[in-house]
Design a protein around this motif. Structure first.
Motif, PDB file in Angstrom:
ATOM      1  N   ALA A 138     113.245  87.472  95.940  1.00 30.96           N
ATOM      2  CA  ALA A 138     111.963  86.972  95.916  1.00 30.96           C
ATOM      3  C   ALA A 138     111.871  86.166  97.101  1.00 30.96           C
ATOM      4  N   ILE A 139     110.855  86.110  97.955  1.00 27.02           N
ATOM      5  CA  ILE A 139     111.004  85.164  99.248  1.00 27.02           C
ATOM      6  C   ILE A 139     109.341  84.655  99.126  1.00 27.02           C
ATOM      7  N   PHE A 140     109.620  83.266  98.813  1.00 28.52           N
ATOM      8  CA  PHE A 140     108.263  82.550  98.748  1.00 28.52           C
ATOM      9  C   PHE A 140     108.032  81.622  99.987  1.00 28.52           C
ATOM     10  N   PHE A 141     106.807  81.566 100.797  1.00 23.50           N
ATOM     11  CA  PHE A 141     106.705  80.785 101.636  1.00 23.50           C
ATOM     12  C   PHE A 141     105.809  79.648 101.158  1.00 23.50           C
ATOM     13  N   HIS A 142     106.276  78.442 101.061  1.00 23.61           N
ATOM     14  CA  HIS A 142     105.826  77.294 100.365  1.00 23.61           C
ATOM     15  C   HIS A 142     104.514  76.616 100.712  1.00 23.61           C
ATOM     16  N   GLY A 143     104.074  76.682 101.903  1.00 27.33           N
ATOM     17  CA  GLY A 143     102.586  76.502 102.238  1.00 27.33           C
ATOM     18  C   GLY A 143     102.576  74.933 102.619  1.00 27.33           C
ATOM     19  N   ASP A 144     101.357  74.302 102.458  1.00 22.76           N
ATOM     20  CA  ASP A 144     101.004  73.163 103.107  1.00 22.76           C
ATOM     21  C   ASP A 144     101.821  71.968 102.276  1.00 22.76           C
ATOM     22  N   ARG A 145     101.676  70.865 102.929  1.00 27.28           N
ATOM     23  CA  ARG A 145     102.453  69.744 102.270  1.00 27.28           C
ATOM     24  C   ARG A 145     101.584  69.181 101.164  1.00 27.28           C
ATOM     25  N   VAL A 146     102.071  68.452 100.251  1.00 31.24           N
ATOM     26  CA  VAL A 146     101.604  68.060  99.103  1.00 31.24           C
ATOM     27  C   VAL A 146     102.222  66.477  99.073  1.00 31.24           C
ATOM     28  N   ARG A 147     101.677  65.242  99.099  1.00 34.13           N
ATOM     29  CA  ARG A 147     102.589  64.013  99.031  1.00 34.13           C
ATOM     30  C   ARG A 147     101.690  63.211  98.346  1.00 34.13           C
ATOM     31  N   ASP A 148     102.234  62.352  97.407  1.00 37.84           N
ATOM     32  CA  ASP A 148     101.522  61.003  96.806  1.00 37.84           C
ATOM     33  C   ASP A 148     100.243  61.621  96.249  1.00 37.84           C
ATOM     34  N   GLY A 204      99.294  68.028 110.674  1.00 38.33           N
ATOM     35  CA  GLY A 204      98.855  67.191 109.368  1.00 38.33           C
ATOM     36  C   GLY A 204      99.547  67.868 108.204  1.00 38.33           C
ATOM     37  N   PRO A 205      98.899  68.093 107.316  1.00 33.23           N
ATOM     38  CA  PRO A 205      99.372  68.605 105.910  1.00 33.23           C
ATOM     39  C   PRO A 205      99.588  70.170 105.991  1.00 33.23           C
ATOM     40  N   PHE A 206      98.971  70.808 107.046  1.00 35.62           N
ATOM     41  CA  PHE A 206      98.871  72.151 107.048  1.00 35.62           C
ATOM     42  C   PHE A 206     100.160  72.862 107.561  1.00 35.62           C
ATOM     43  N   ALA A 207     101.089  74.006 106.968  1.00 37.68           N
ATOM     44  CA  ALA A 207     102.017  74.746 107.173  1.00 37.68           C
ATOM     45  C   ALA A 207     101.628  75.504 108.474  1.00 37.68           C
ATOM     46  N   ILE A 208     102.601  75.531 109.437  1.00 37.07           N
ATOM     47  CA  ILE A 208     102.346  76.500 110.569  1.00 37.07           C
ATOM     48  C   ILE A 208     104.098  77.391 110.717  1.00 37.07           C
ATOM     49  N   TYR A 209     103.681  78.562 110.477  1.00 35.27           N
ATOM     50  CA  TYR A 209     104.937  79.441 110.531  1.00 35.27           C
ATOM     51  C   TYR A 209     104.824  80.099 111.846  1.00 35.27           C
ATOM     52  N   LYS A 210     105.142  79.643 112.904  1.00 41.20           N
ATOM     53  CA  LYS A 210     104.792  79.944 114.178  1.00 41.20           C
ATOM     54  C   LYS A 210     105.743  80.970 114.789  1.00 41.20           C
ATOM     55  N   ASP A 211     107.128  80.955 113.988  1.00 36.58           N
ATOM     56  CA  ASP A 211     108.033  81.801 114.448  1.00 36.58           C
ATOM     57  C   ASP A 211     107.830  83.251 113.873  1.00 36.58           C
ATOM     58  N   PHE A 212     106.788  83.334 112.830  1.00 35.41           N
ATOM     59  CA  PHE A 212     106.642  84.551 112.337  1.00 35.41           C
ATOM     60  C   PHE A 212     105.338  85.301 112.736  1.00 35.41           C
ATOM     61  N   VAL A 213     104.539  84.533 113.415  1.00 33.11           N
ATOM     62  CA  VAL A 213     103.316  85.237 114.179  1.00 33.11           C
ATOM     63  C   VAL A 213     103.372  84.931 115.887  1.00 33.11           C
ATOM     64  N   PRO A 214     103.558  86.104 116.583  1.00 35.03           N
ATOM     65  CA  PRO A 214     104.035  85.885 118.109  1.00 35.03           C
ATOM     66  C   PRO A 214     103.080  85.044 118.772  1.00 35.03           C
ATOM     67  N   SER A 215     101.675  84.985 118.527  1.00 38.42           N
ATOM     68  CA  SER A 215     100.914  84.068 119.490  1.00 38.42           C
ATOM     69  C   SER A 215     100.139  83.199 118.623  1.00 38.42           C
ATOM     70  N   MET A 216     100.287  81.826 118.624  1.00 39.65           N
ATOM     71  CA  MET A 216      99.693  80.727 118.128  1.00 39.65           C
ATOM     72  C   MET A 216      99.080  79.751 118.975  1.00 39.65           C
ATOM     73  N   GLY A 250      98.187  76.050 114.748  1.00 41.13           N
ATOM     74  CA  GLY A 250      98.561  77.231 113.781  1.00 41.13           C
ATOM     75  C   GLY A 250      97.931  78.240 113.749  1.00 41.13           C
ATOM     76  N   GLU A 251      96.751  78.454 114.530  1.00 43.87           N
ATOM     77  CA  GLU A 251      95.901  79.678 114.393  1.00 43.87           C
ATOM     78  C   GLU A 251      96.165  80.723 115.478  1.00 43.87           C
ATOM     79  N   PRO A 252      96.089  82.175 115.062  1.00 44.94           N
ATOM     80  CA  PRO A 252      96.493  83.216 115.892  1.00 44.94           C
ATOM     81  C   PRO A 252      95.611  83.180 116.862  1.00 44.94           C
ATOM     82  N   THR A 253      96.233  83.359 118.223  1.00 41.44           N
ATOM     83  CA  THR A 253      95.348  83.509 119.375  1.00 41.44           C
ATOM     84  C   THR A 253      95.028  85.043 119.883  1.00 41.44           C
ATOM     85  N   THR A 254      95.760  85.907 119.201  1.00 41.92           N
ATOM     86  CA  THR A 254      95.501  87.457 119.494  1.00 41.92           C
ATOM     87  C   THR A 254      95.706  88.060 117.870  1.00 41.92           C
TER      88      THR A 254
END
Length: 135
Positions: free
Chosen positions: A36-46, A85-97, A101-105
């Motif tokens: 089971a592989i879970f991608f944790h997502g955005d940061r949550v602090r305090d 900021g608090p938003f996760a960017i998985y740029k190694d998994f999507v070829p063009s960002m 962190g928004e896909p460009t294609t």
């Protein structure tokens, strides 16, 4: 059932400077029934909410996954290497960002970029674990 659990910070592969924090809870006493592989997502602090903050802990999430799916499952929890900021960017998994962190294609599965990155990441993790065990 014997399990091994740890949190490591590792590169996707030897050619990148991006490091991913990964929590794993691995089944050692038998062949695992699934991964089971879970991608944790955005940061949550305090937040002041102890439940939310506890659920942000990578190892806690890995333990919850094992409790839900059973002891014969390997659980992997992956935190992004880059944040906007608090938003996760998985740029190694999507070829063009872009830098936000928004896909460009539109995503193209040719060459299986997301799957290849996952395999590379987990392989690097296991190599690190085995290297530590031998040293």
């Amino acid at each position: 059932m014997e399990r091994w659990s740890s949190v490591l910070k590792i590169p996707l592969n030897a050619t990148t400077s991006n490091h991913y924090k990964i929590a794993a809870s691995l089944c050692l006493s038998e062949v695992p029934s699934a991964n089971a592989i879970f991608f944790h997502g955005d940061r949550v602090r305090d937040t002041g909410n102890h439940v939310i903050e506890r659920l942000y802990d990578l190892q806690t999430v890995a333990d919850i996954i094992v409790s839900k799916f059973g002891n014969s499952v390997n659980a992997w929890v992956v935190e992004a290497s880059v944040f906007n900021g608090p938003f996760a960017i998985y740029k190694d998994f999507v070829p063009s960002m872009n830098r936000y962190g928004e896909p460009t294609t539109p995503y193209s599965p040719i060459g299986l970029p997301a799957s290849s990155s996952i395999v590379s990441l987990l392989s690097t993790f296991l190599q690190e674990v085995l290297f530590d065990a031998i040293s």
